[in-house]
Write an enzyme that holds these catalytic residues in place. Structure first.
Site, PDB file in Angstrom:
ATOM      1  N   ASP A   1       0.845  -1.137  -0.116  1.00 29.93           N
ATOM      2  CA  ASP A   1      -0.123  -0.015  -0.177  1.00 29.93           C
ATOM      3  C   ASP A   1       0.975   1.302   0.104  1.00 29.93           C
ATOM      4  O   ASP A   1       1.917   1.070   0.191  1.00 29.93           O
ATOM      5  CB  ASP A   1      -0.837   0.007   1.273  1.00 29.93           C
ATOM      6  CG  ASP A   1      -1.599   1.237   1.538  1.00 29.93           C
ATOM      7  OD1 ASP A   1      -2.210   1.685   0.713  1.00 29.93           O
ATOM      8  OD2 ASP A   1      -1.665   1.806   2.715  1.00 29.93           O
ATOM      9  N   ASP A  10      -7.522  -1.329   4.020  1.00 23.78           N
ATOM     10  CA  ASP A  10      -7.111  -2.406   3.229  1.00 23.78           C
ATOM     11  C   ASP A  10      -7.188  -3.829   3.744  1.00 23.78           C
ATOM     12  O   ASP A  10      -6.364  -4.674   3.476  1.00 23.78           O
ATOM     13  CB  ASP A  10      -5.615  -2.159   2.540  1.00 23.78           C
ATOM     14  CG  ASP A  10      -4.626  -1.916   3.796  1.00 23.78           C
ATOM     15  OD1 ASP A  10      -5.074  -1.885   4.835  1.00 23.78           O
ATOM     16  OD2 ASP A  10      -3.556  -1.371   3.265  1.00 23.78           O
TER      17      ASP A  10
END
Lengths: 71, 618
Positions: free
Chosen positions: B322, B513
């Site tokens: 990420d 996420d």
């Protein structure tokens, strides 16, 4: 209900597995797991903590009278 | 007196010493052919060394469990005596006792050293009750109580400092060796140690819900999640003992039937088989390796959620990241202020005043950068554009180029910047402020280390604009990047990556996420030990936001898996080898005992190496 006990004095992981399967067979106990390394027992049971403790202690002592079971 | 004697006789050391002495006596008298006395001495030695074992063996029979280790050993010892191998029968018991003693000591020691690593939850805490300091059980500290922490003390509950400044050692929680300075307003996690200075702090969580207790819980439960290696060895040992015992029966009966060997010789061989058949050396060494690995990693701020995670991390080929908060620090900073026709301070003053109504990360960072601000009037936040408001009677706007256009302000080309925030006043453009989300300083090195560990592909999955993501990929040496992804697209891209490679890690901060963390072969959540959803969805948690911990986690995982496999091969190998020797009549009881307890001790010692971590790249 999930209850945890400390189980102290087991000789080897093999004995731990045997003891766990014996406890599992007792009435009122749904499952029993013993982690030899952390010396912890996790039981799923319909009994309350006191009754479960008494029952399991009896099985443990019959298995090996040097065992200690702690709440 | 009698009780005391009994207790002394029960201690393993005394038992071993005494039985060894008697055993030596038996050997000597046997050598000078004074066999009656020799036999008596052997018998005494056997009883002293083996009394407990015999008792347990009888219990095993009563339990209808003939494959009990104690029972097998008893049969072997007594059987050897019966076939006339007195010294050997006696030796089996003594060395079994010696081995067991060592094995127990090794297990106890490894338990203790892991427990010491985990000793991060203090039992007591000092709190202020009606202005007076009292020491109470950590569990009784309620939220809102004021706790007092002195130099050398460990923080008992998660809390926020209200008074005092101090250096705090966070290493047992985060693995970071450098102490952190804290003062009023900073939060402390339980498990931190105050090294100097005295702190007053308000408890924000109960001790049982504080960081240290949760880490401990996670690590304890982790050893319940079995690795492939552990399941293999448990399954193996379930068949191993019965098969070897059956083999022993065959070996005892068949050769004499065909006249290939004498009965006593073949029974002796069978008895050595019984000794070798004990599975404990196998069953203990592998879980202990993972236990050590979990404990060792935890002391460096890396939490593995189970033994099953190790081999997947160890063989990672693709690492997906990420961006915000993982590769970058997630803290926005003003990079540049470029005023057009007004002073720098004035530009910042106007921008910060307008932005003061917004909680957008960019707005917050502009506010932080300004010396003074004023409360704006008629402020309006336009999502996706920026904010408009009246400052000192003039209509101002802060936002992107589209907002400037809608306000009728033209931005000259030389003022259009990457990551620019534009400011206009009364339809007139007055300057650009560029914002950066800085790449973590260690990112480049961390990525390089992953390649050195054999990672083939690194990827950024980001929702940010292409130019930002490509710049960061270039800066850090990450091979591939995908930008402007919606959360669903992120998940789809990750799935594609997973299908292309043997093992895929996904590293994220756990904010937005969680699905990706859960989907990847190994999801690593970093820097967010407070976030339940991240901890739940991930397979491993890194307590700090330091990217170098990823390669460290891989190294620890590899070492642990290697040790576990060494132990499997070693224990099974030695046992098989000695069985083979026994089959040809070349092994004696001594070797058989070594194959059981000797191997167990060596395997336990090897497993303990998993606790220690040294950074080494091939």
């Amino acid at each position: 209900m999930k209850i945890k006990f400390n189980i102290i004095g087991l000789d080897c992981p093999n004995c731990a597995a045997k003891l766990a399967s014996q406890i599992e067979e007792a009435e009122g106990i749904d499952s029993a797991k013993i982690n030899f390394l952390t010396e912890k027992m996790t039981v799923e049971t319909s009994l309350d903590e006191g009754a479960a403790y008494d029952l399991i202690l009896k099985i443990c002592l019959a298995f090996d009278d040097d065992l200690k079971l702690e709440k | 007196m009698r009780k005391k004697l009994k207790k002394i006789l029960k201690s393993d050391g005394i038992k071993i010493g005494l039985s060894l002495l008697l055993f030596a006596g038996g050997l000597i008298f046997g050598f000078v052919r004074f066999e009656a006395l020799s036999l008596v001495l052997y018998a005494f030695a056997l009883v002293i060394a083996g009394a407990d074992v015999f008792v347990d063996a009888v219990k095993g029979i009563l339990r209808l469990d003939p494959l009990d280790e104690k029972f097998l050993m008893s049969v072997a010892a007594i059987g050897a005596m019966i076939v006339g191998e007195w010294s050997e029968g006696c030796a089996v018991m003594i060395f079994y006792l010696v081995g067991e003693t060592f094995e127990h000591r090794a297990v106890r020691k490894s338990r203790a050293s892991i427990k010491a690593l985990m000793d991060i939850c203090p039992d007591e805490a000092s709190v202020l009750i009606d202005g007076k300091e009292e020491i109470i059980d950590a569990e009784d500290v309620e939220i809102g109580m004021t706790v007092v922490i002195r130099p050398g003390e460990r923080v008992a509950v998660d809390c926020t400092v209200t008074e005092g400044t101090a250096h705090v050692d966070t290493s047992s929680m985060t693995g970071e060796p450098i102490p952190v300075t804290v003062g009023a307003g900073d939060s402390l996690s339980s498990g931190f140690v105050v090294t100097d200075g005295q702190l007053f702090a308000t408890a924000v969580r109960k001790s049982t819900e504080s960081a240290a207790a949760r880490v401990l819980e996670l690590v304890t439960v982790a050893s319940d999640n079995k690795s492939r290696e552990e399941s293999f060895i448990t399954r193996f040992s379930r068949y191993y003992t019965p098969i070897v015992v059956a083999l022993a029966l065959v070996v005892a009966v068949v050769p004499p039937l065909f006249g290939l060997s004498t009965l006593s010789k073949s029974v002796y061989t069978a008895l050595t088989f019984l000794v070798i058949s004990c599975p404990c050396a196998l069953v203990i060494s592998v879980p202990l390796s993972f236990f050590g690995g979990i404990g060792g990693a935890a002391s460096r701020g890396i939490l593995f959620k189970g033994g099953n995670v190790f081999s997947k991390i160890a063989s990672a080929e693709t690492v997906a990241f990420d961006k915000t908060g993982t590769i970058t620090s997630g803290r926005f900073e003003i990079q540049d202020i470029i005023p057009a026709g007004i002073g720098t301070d004035e530009l910042l003053f106007i921008a910060a005043s307008v932005e003061s109504v917004s909680n957008h990360p960019v707005a917050v960072c502009i506010k932080k950068g300004a010396q003074n601000i004023t409360a704006p009037k008629e402020a309006k936040e336009l999502s996706g554009l920026g904010v408009t408001a009246e400052v000192e009677g003039q209509k101002c706007a802060v936002g992107n180029l589209a907002l400037m256009r809608s306000q009728g302000a033209t931005v000259p080309d030389e003022y259009i910047k990457e990551n620019g925030v534009y400011v206009c006043r009364s339809r007139e453009f007055i300057g650009t402020i560029t914002i950066s989300d800085s790449v973590k300083p260690e990112a480049g090195e961390a990525i390089k280390k992953l390649y050195r560990l054999g990672v083939k592909n690194t990827v950024i999955l980001s929702g940010d604009r292409e130019e930002n993501v490509s710049r960061i990929a270039k800066e850090t040496g990450i091979i591939k990047y995908y930008s402007q992804l919606s959360p669903e697209e992120k998940y789809e891209k990750l799935e594609a990556l997973i299908s292309e490679s043997k093992s895929t890690l996904y590293v994220g901060d756990g904010i937005n996420d969680a699905p990706s963390l859960a989907r990847a072969d190994v999801g690593i959540a970093m820097g967010n030990m407070g976030q339940d959803s991240a901890i739940e969805a991930s397979d491993a948690v890194i307590m700090t936001d330091n990217l170098l911990k990823i390669s460290e986690a891989m190294l620890i995982a590899r070492k642990t898996v290697r040790i576990a496999r060494e132990n499997i091969v070693f224990a099974i190998g030695i046992k098989a080898f000695i069985l083979l020797l026994g089959f040809f009549g070349l092994a004696n009881m001594w070797l058989a005992v070594f194959a059981d307890v000797g191997v167990a001790v060596l395997a336990v010692l090897n497993a303990m190496r998993a606790l220690k971590f040294t950074e080494k790249y091939k």
